[in-house]
Design a protein around this motif. Structure first.
Motif, mmCIF file in Angstrom:
data_model
loop_
_atom_site.group_PDB
_atom_site.id
_atom_site.type_symbol
_atom_site.label_atom_id
_atom_site.label_comp_id
_atom_site.label_asym_id
_atom_site.label_seq_id
_atom_site.Cartn_x
_atom_site.Cartn_y
_atom_site.Cartn_z
ATOM 1 N N SER A 161 -3.784 7.374 -1.757
ATOM 2 C CA SER A 161 -4.390 6.512 -0.742
ATOM 3 C C SER A 161 -3.619 6.571 0.567
ATOM 4 O O SER A 161 -2.418 6.855 0.578
ATOM 5 C CB SER A 161 -4.437 5.061 -1.241
ATOM 6 O OG SER A 161 -3.138 4.523 -1.255
ATOM 7 N N SER A 188 -11.385 0.371 1.395
ATOM 8 C CA SER A 188 -11.264 -1.082 1.222
ATOM 9 C C SER A 188 -10.550 -1.660 2.434
ATOM 10 O O SER A 188 -9.785 -0.954 3.108
ATOM 11 C CB SER A 188 -10.523 -1.424 -0.060
ATOM 12 O OG SER A 188 -9.143 -1.326 0.130
ATOM 13 N N THR A 189 -10.811 -2.918 2.738
ATOM 14 C CA THR A 189 -10.205 -3.506 3.926
ATOM 15 C C THR A 189 -9.645 -4.897 3.618
ATOM 16 O O THR A 189 -10.088 -5.569 2.688
ATOM 17 C CB THR A 189 -11.240 -3.687 5.060
ATOM 18 O OG1 THR A 189 -12.263 -4.552 4.581
ATOM 19 C CG2 THR A 189 -11.843 -2.389 5.487
ATOM 20 N N SER A 190 -8.635 -5.301 4.371
ATOM 21 C CA SER A 190 -8.218 -6.705 4.399
ATOM 22 C C SER A 190 -8.232 -7.064 5.879
ATOM 23 O O SER A 190 -8.589 -6.228 6.717
ATOM 24 C CB SER A 190 -6.813 -6.872 3.818
ATOM 25 O OG SER A 190 -5.845 -6.574 4.802
ATOM 26 N N LYS A 211 -7.608 6.082 -10.849
ATOM 27 C CA LYS A 211 -8.969 5.616 -10.529
ATOM 28 C C LYS A 211 -9.802 5.565 -11.805
ATOM 29 O O LYS A 211 -9.827 6.527 -12.562
ATOM 30 C CB LYS A 211 -9.609 6.584 -9.519
ATOM 31 C CG LYS A 211 -10.958 6.106 -8.999
ATOM 32 C CD LYS A 211 -11.525 7.055 -7.965
ATOM 33 C CE LYS A 211 -12.225 8.230 -8.619
ATOM 34 N NZ LYS A 211 -13.065 9.015 -7.737
ATOM 35 N N THR A 217 0.816 -1.217 0.000
ATOM 36 C CA THR A 217 0.000 0.000 0.000
ATOM 37 C C THR A 217 0.851 1.269 0.000
ATOM 38 O O THR A 217 0.345 2.347 0.275
ATOM 39 C CB THR A 217 -0.984 0.000 1.192
ATOM 40 O OG1 THR A 217 -0.250 -0.285 2.395
ATOM 41 C CG2 THR A 217 -2.072 -1.036 1.013
ATOM 42 N N THR A 257 -7.803 0.784 3.974
ATOM 43 C CA THR A 257 -7.281 1.780 3.027
ATOM 44 C C THR A 257 -8.386 2.756 2.654
ATOM 45 O O THR A 257 -9.518 2.339 2.399
ATOM 46 C CB THR A 257 -6.783 1.087 1.737
ATOM 47 O OG1 THR A 257 -5.707 0.215 2.074
ATOM 48 C CG2 THR A 257 -6.291 2.091 0.705
ATOM 49 N N CYS A 258 -8.058 4.049 2.610
ATOM 50 C CA CYS A 258 -9.000 5.049 2.116
ATOM 51 C C CYS A 258 -8.375 5.763 0.925
ATOM 52 O O CYS A 258 -7.221 6.204 0.993
ATOM 53 C CB CYS A 258 -9.302 6.093 3.196
ATOM 54 S SG CYS A 258 -10.199 5.425 4.594
ATOM 55 N N SER A 315 -3.312 4.142 4.240
ATOM 56 C CA SER A 315 -3.706 2.859 4.828
ATOM 57 C C SER A 315 -3.177 2.753 6.246
ATOM 58 O O SER A 315 -2.067 3.224 6.541
ATOM 59 C CB SER A 315 -3.100 1.697 4.032
ATOM 60 O OG SER A 315 -3.455 1.775 2.675
ATOM 61 N N ASP A 354 -6.434 -2.611 -7.381
ATOM 62 C CA ASP A 354 -6.454 -2.541 -5.906
ATOM 63 C C ASP A 354 -7.887 -2.551 -5.398
ATOM 64 O O ASP A 354 -8.536 -3.561 -5.407
ATOM 65 C CB ASP A 354 -5.713 -1.299 -5.419
ATOM 66 C CG ASP A 354 -4.219 -1.388 -5.704
ATOM 67 O OD1 ASP A 354 -3.709 -2.505 -5.743
ATOM 68 O OD2 ASP A 354 -3.585 -0.345 -5.889
ATOM 69 N N THR A 355 -8.356 -1.377 -4.976
ATOM 70 C CA THR A 355 -9.698 -1.330 -4.400
ATOM 71 C C THR A 355 -10.768 -1.398 -5.493
ATOM 72 O O THR A 355 -10.608 -0.827 -6.563
ATOM 73 C CB THR A 355 -9.884 -0.015 -3.630
ATOM 74 O OG1 THR A 355 -9.278 1.018 -4.391
ATOM 75 C CG2 THR A 355 -9.248 -0.049 -2.295
#
Ligand code: ADP
Ligand code: ASP
Ligand code: MG
Length: 406
Positions: free
Chosen positions: A342, A375-377, A264, A206, A382-383, A344, A292-293
């Motif tokens: 981003s 998004s998350t793991s 994006k 990230t 992450t924003c 994270s 990615d996201t």
């Protein structure tokens, strides 16, 4: 054989005096009996300069020629360093990736190492020479030169350490280890004494470019410990990356990573039916573009918008592929943006504690940072935010999670 692999990044080799400084570090290492393999990156920003030159020749340079061109950057440093080592009394030989036996697949620009035949390296070590290897490159089955992708010298170093059964791989860079955030944009970031592979992999993926994600992956699979150290301040102990028991660090944010720029893409008016997502992401995967996201908005009139991010280097290629996807699936159009980045937060045990997401969003809200995508793991949130907000977002998150306290 007691083998040590040490890698120096481009910032440590940016000019003649820095190359001589690196030679001094190597001279000291060879005082004891260790066999030393050195992996080098290209001088300073010279890879960027070569890329710009190639783009003056063609707006889509031939991939095979591009790899030969970019491999020369690392050959320059390996030969110069070897010359100075020999001059200053340390017998040495430089090897290109091909001479070092690094065989890869044939994907130009992001080749993967298939196998390393270390026989030539071992021969040279037996004659008590320091072997200086040009990082970031190898050769394909067709005997063509390939490169491993940006930051690839880290991967070369770790892969060599594994192949030659080295005790450890040392990565020398221009900061004193892996910090809680990029020390260049976060004033109170502190170096971590150690970090596990899993957390390091998430940080590197990230944006924490202090070590490449692929190098961490190779190290994790093969259980190779890595030390990240400062070329210009060798007294600092640096950060050790190795298997870590999570006993002490559970439920703690270990670091903040950021990407100043990501690409994006939104595909608008996508028919909302089974199989559509695979029709979108399969062609991107086939073009070797990592996504990615991903966000799919809820549909109205059976049409939906699909938004995803890619690395900024892949944006133009992703636009091309997305335009052909639009035609194939009968979507409306694409919209692409290069003004986002981003941030994270990474730490094991976050999913079991919902408070982390809330703290993150609150910290961003307090600085009036709008979140475009989340998004998350299991161990990361992450924003995606506007590029102009990235720096203040990193500092705000570092403060919110009190990462300046050990
Ligand atoms: P090299 O030339 O040695 O390969 P890089 O520029 O690729 O060096 O990586 C080192 C840089 O990584 C540092 O100068 C720092 O700005 C950046 N960086 C980003 N995140 C981190 C982090 N968490 N810890 C340390 N450095 C980081
Ligand atoms: N020189 C290459 C790059 O700039 C590889 C590396 O430095 O690791 O990406
Ligand atoms: Mg690097």
């Amino acid at each position: 054989m007691n083998i040590e692999v040490i890698k120096f990044g481009g910032s440590s080799l940016a000019d003649a005096s820095k190359i001589k400084n690196v030679a001094k570090i190597i001279n000291q290492k060879t005082q004891n009996e260790t066999n030393v393999i050195v992996v080098v990156s290209a001088m300073g920003n010279s890879t960027d300069t070569l890329i710009s030159l190639a783009k003056e020749m063609s707006n889509d340079p031939n991939h095979r020629e591009m790899d030969v061109l970019l491999s020369t950057g690392e050959i320059v440093t390996s030969t110069l360093l070897s010359m100075h080592l020999n001059y200053s009394g340390t017998p040495s030989i430089s090897l290109t990736g091909t001479q070092a036996g690094i065989r890869t697949d044939d994907v130009y620009g992001r080749a993967k190492i298939a196998e390393i035949d270390g026989s030539r390296i071992k021969e040279e070590l037996k004659t008590k020479k320091v072997v200086v290897i040009a990082g970031f490159q190898g050769f394909s089955d067709k005997q063509d030169v390939t490169t491993l992708g940006r930051g690839g010298s880290d991967t070369t170093a770790v892969a060599l350490a594994v192949a030659l059964k080295a005790r450890i791989c040392e990565i020398y860079t221009d900061v004193s280890g892996v910090y809680t955030a990029d020390p260049r944009i976060c004033q109170n970031a502190i170096p971590l004494k150690q970090i596990g592979y899993e957390e390091m992999l998430e940080l590197a993926t990230t944006g924490a470019r202090v070590i490449s994600a692929r190098a961490v992956e190779v190290a994790a699979i093969n259980n190779m410990p890595i030390i990240v150290k400062n070329t210009f301040d060798s007294k600092q102990s640096g950060t050790i990356i190795q298997t870590e028991s999570n006993m002490e660090n559970i439920n703690k944010v270990r670091g903040i990573a950021h990407q100043q720029k990501v690409g994006k893409i939104t595909i608008k008016g996508v028919p909302d039916s089974p199989g559509i997502a695979s029709s979108v992401f399969r062609p991107l995967a086939e073009a070797n573009i990592a996504v990615d996201t991903i966000v799919q908005n809820s549909s109205s009139d059976n049409l939906t918008d699909l938004t995803f991010t890619v690395s900024i280097e892949d944006l133009v290629a992703a636009e091309k592929v997305s335009n052909s996807i639009v035609k194939n699936i009968g979507a409306k159009e694409i919209d692409s943006a290069d003004d986002v980045g981003s941030v994270s937060i990474v730490g094991t045990g976050m999913t079991s504690s919902p408070g982390y997401a809330a703290t993150m969003f609150e910290a961003l809200y307090n600085k009036q940072v709008n979140i475009e995508i989340i998004s998350t793991s299991e161990i990361r949130i992450t924003c995606v935010v506007k590029q102009s907000n990235v720096t203040k977002a990193v500092q705000a998150l570092h403060d919110a999670f009190k990462l300046d306290v050990e």
